[in-house]
Design a protein around this motif. Sequence first.
Motif, PDB file in Angstrom:
ATOM      1  N   ALA A  23       0.820  -1.216   0.000  1.00 65.17           N
ATOM      2  CA  ALA A  23       0.000   0.000   0.000  1.00 65.17           C
ATOM      3  C   ALA A  23       0.855   1.268   0.000  1.00 65.17           C
ATOM      4  O   ALA A  23       0.415   2.315  -0.473  1.00 65.17           O
ATOM      5  CB  ALA A  23      -0.936  -0.004   1.201  1.00 65.17           C
ATOM      6  N   ALA A  24       2.084   1.182   0.470  1.00 67.10           N
ATOM      7  CA  ALA A  24       2.959   2.355   0.542  1.00 67.10           C
ATOM      8  C   ALA A  24       3.424   2.827  -0.827  1.00 67.10           C
ATOM      9  O   ALA A  24       3.921   3.957  -0.951  1.00 67.10           O
ATOM     10  CB  ALA A  24       4.162   2.045   1.427  1.00 67.10           C
ATOM     11  N   ARG A  25       3.266   2.013  -1.847  1.00 65.78           N
ATOM     12  CA  ARG A  25       3.665   2.440  -3.202  1.00 65.78           C
ATOM     13  C   ARG A  25       2.950   3.718  -3.599  1.00 65.78           C
ATOM     14  O   ARG A  25       3.495   4.534  -4.332  1.00 65.78           O
ATOM     15  CB  ARG A  25       3.347   1.351  -4.224  1.00 65.78           C
ATOM     16  CG  ARG A  25       4.266   0.169  -4.148  1.00 65.78           C
ATOM     17  CD  ARG A  25       3.943  -0.839  -5.203  1.00 65.78           C
ATOM     18  NE  ARG A  25       4.446  -0.377  -6.509  1.00 65.78           N
ATOM     19  CZ  ARG A  25       4.229  -1.011  -7.644  1.00 65.78           C
ATOM     20  NH1 ARG A  25       3.526  -2.118  -7.673  1.00 65.78           N
ATOM     21  NH2 ARG A  25       4.716  -0.541  -8.771  1.00 65.78           N
ATOM     22  N   ASP A  26       1.737   3.911  -3.111  1.00 66.04           N
ATOM     23  CA  ASP A  26       0.937   5.080  -3.465  1.00 66.04           C
ATOM     24  C   ASP A  26       1.281   6.315  -2.640  1.00 66.04           C
ATOM     25  O   ASP A  26       0.637   7.348  -2.786  1.00 66.04           O
ATOM     26  CB  ASP A  26      -0.556   4.768  -3.289  1.00 66.04           C
ATOM     27  CG  ASP A  26      -1.043   3.691  -4.235  1.00 66.04           C
ATOM     28  OD1 ASP A  26      -0.488   3.581  -5.350  1.00 66.04           O
ATOM     29  OD2 ASP A  26      -1.964   2.949  -3.858  1.00 66.04           O
ATOM     30  N   TYR A  27       2.292   6.218  -1.761  1.00 69.75           N
ATOM     31  CA  TYR A  27       2.659   7.306  -0.863  1.00 69.75           C
ATOM     32  C   TYR A  27       4.154   7.610  -0.978  1.00 69.75           C
ATOM     33  O   TYR A  27       4.949   7.204  -0.132  1.00 69.75           O
ATOM     34  CB  TYR A  27       2.307   6.940   0.581  1.00 69.75           C
ATOM     35  CG  TYR A  27       0.821   6.768   0.795  1.00 69.75           C
ATOM     36  CD1 TYR A  27       0.027   7.842   1.187  1.00 69.75           C
ATOM     37  CD2 TYR A  27       0.214   5.529   0.592  1.00 69.75           C
ATOM     38  CE1 TYR A  27      -1.331   7.683   1.370  1.00 69.75           C
ATOM     39  CE2 TYR A  27      -1.152   5.370   0.774  1.00 69.75           C
ATOM     40  CZ  TYR A  27      -1.919   6.453   1.162  1.00 69.75           C
ATOM     41  OH  TYR A  27      -3.271   6.296   1.343  1.00 69.75           O
ATOM     42  N   PRO A  28       4.563   8.336  -2.020  1.00 72.20           N
ATOM     43  CA  PRO A  28       5.984   8.607  -2.225  1.00 72.20           C
ATOM     44  C   PRO A  28       6.680   9.259  -1.029  1.00 72.20           C
ATOM     45  O   PRO A  28       7.876   9.056  -0.825  1.00 72.20           O
ATOM     46  CB  PRO A  28       5.999   9.537  -3.443  1.00 72.20           C
ATOM     47  CG  PRO A  28       4.734   9.234  -4.170  1.00 72.20           C
ATOM     48  CD  PRO A  28       3.734   8.864  -3.101  1.00 72.20           C
ATOM     49  N   ALA A  29       5.955  10.015  -0.234  1.00 80.20           N
ATOM     50  CA  ALA A  29       6.567  10.651   0.931  1.00 80.20           C
ATOM     51  C   ALA A  29       7.038   9.624   1.963  1.00 80.20           C
ATOM     52  O   ALA A  29       7.864   9.944   2.811  1.00 80.20           O
ATOM     53  CB  ALA A  29       5.586  11.623   1.575  1.00 80.20           C
ATOM     54  N   ARG A  30       6.550   8.400   1.882  1.00 74.07           N
ATOM     55  CA  ARG A  30       6.946   7.341   2.814  1.00 74.07           C
ATOM     56  C   ARG A  30       8.094   6.481   2.292  1.00 74.07           C
ATOM     57  O   ARG A  30       8.677   5.705   3.024  1.00 74.07           O
ATOM     58  CB  ARG A  30       5.753   6.429   3.124  1.00 74.07           C
ATOM     59  CG  ARG A  30       4.561   7.139   3.686  1.00 74.07           C
ATOM     60  CD  ARG A  30       4.836   7.611   5.069  1.00 74.07           C
ATOM     61  NE  ARG A  30       3.597   8.106   5.642  1.00 74.07           N
ATOM     62  CZ  ARG A  30       3.546   9.012   6.570  1.00 74.07           C
ATOM     63  NH1 ARG A  30       4.632   9.527   7.052  1.00 74.07           N
ATOM     64  NH2 ARG A  30       2.392   9.423   7.032  1.00 74.07           N
ATOM     65  N   HIS A  31       8.417   6.599   1.027  1.00 70.59           N
ATOM     66  CA  HIS A  31       9.424   5.730   0.423  1.00 70.59           C
ATOM     67  C   HIS A  31      10.789   5.878   1.079  1.00 70.59           C
ATOM     68  O   HIS A  31      11.500   4.895   1.284  1.00 70.59           O
ATOM     69  CB  HIS A  31       9.521   5.970  -1.076  1.00 70.59           C
ATOM     70  CG  HIS A  31       8.265   5.618  -1.806  1.00 70.59           C
ATOM     71  ND1 HIS A  31       8.124   5.833  -3.164  1.00 70.59           N
ATOM     72  CD2 HIS A  31       7.093   5.078  -1.391  1.00 70.59           C
ATOM     73  CE1 HIS A  31       6.917   5.436  -3.546  1.00 70.59           C
ATOM     74  NE2 HIS A  31       6.268   4.978  -2.482  1.00 70.59           N
ATOM     75  N   GLY A  32      11.181   7.087   1.429  1.00 71.48           N
ATOM     76  CA  GLY A  32      12.471   7.311   2.064  1.00 71.48           C
ATOM     77  C   GLY A  32      12.601   6.595   3.386  1.00 71.48           C
ATOM     78  O   GLY A  32      13.650   6.011   3.699  1.00 71.48           O
TER      79      GLY A  32
END
Length: 142
Positions: free
Chosen positions: A113-122
């Motif tokens: 689900a995190a794929r849709d949240y670039p701010a969380r990728h780091g």
Amino acid sequence: MSAPLYNRDILALAVATSEFLPLADAPHRVSRRAPLCGGAIILDLDTDAAGHVTRVGMHVEACALGQASAALLARHAPGRGLAEIRAARAGIADWFAGGDDRPDWPGFDLLAAARDYPARHGAILLPFDAAIAALEGQEAAA
């Protein structure tokens, strides 16, 4: 966005970081911070003569996704070397960038689900970045 970003599995992984206490005698220690979100990790690694991880310890101050990623790294890094961790990190980054292949690291399906949240990728990449830096022998960054 098909799945909730935070769920029971993510939260269970996040608290699992407590299973990997810092290693006072670790030959590899590195500190890293994710610039966008401010998540931070101090990662301790011990390795065998061939450079494969034997023990992992850490202190993580990050969102639940960053903590979950750190727990997945810690659980599955033993027995792996720098090249394998680099390849996993590259696969995760490619997946986040829209690649079709799920990362070749156990448990990463839980972070889909995190794929849709670039701010969380780091925050999710942070433990892998720290492991690569530690295995490359970089000094801890302030």
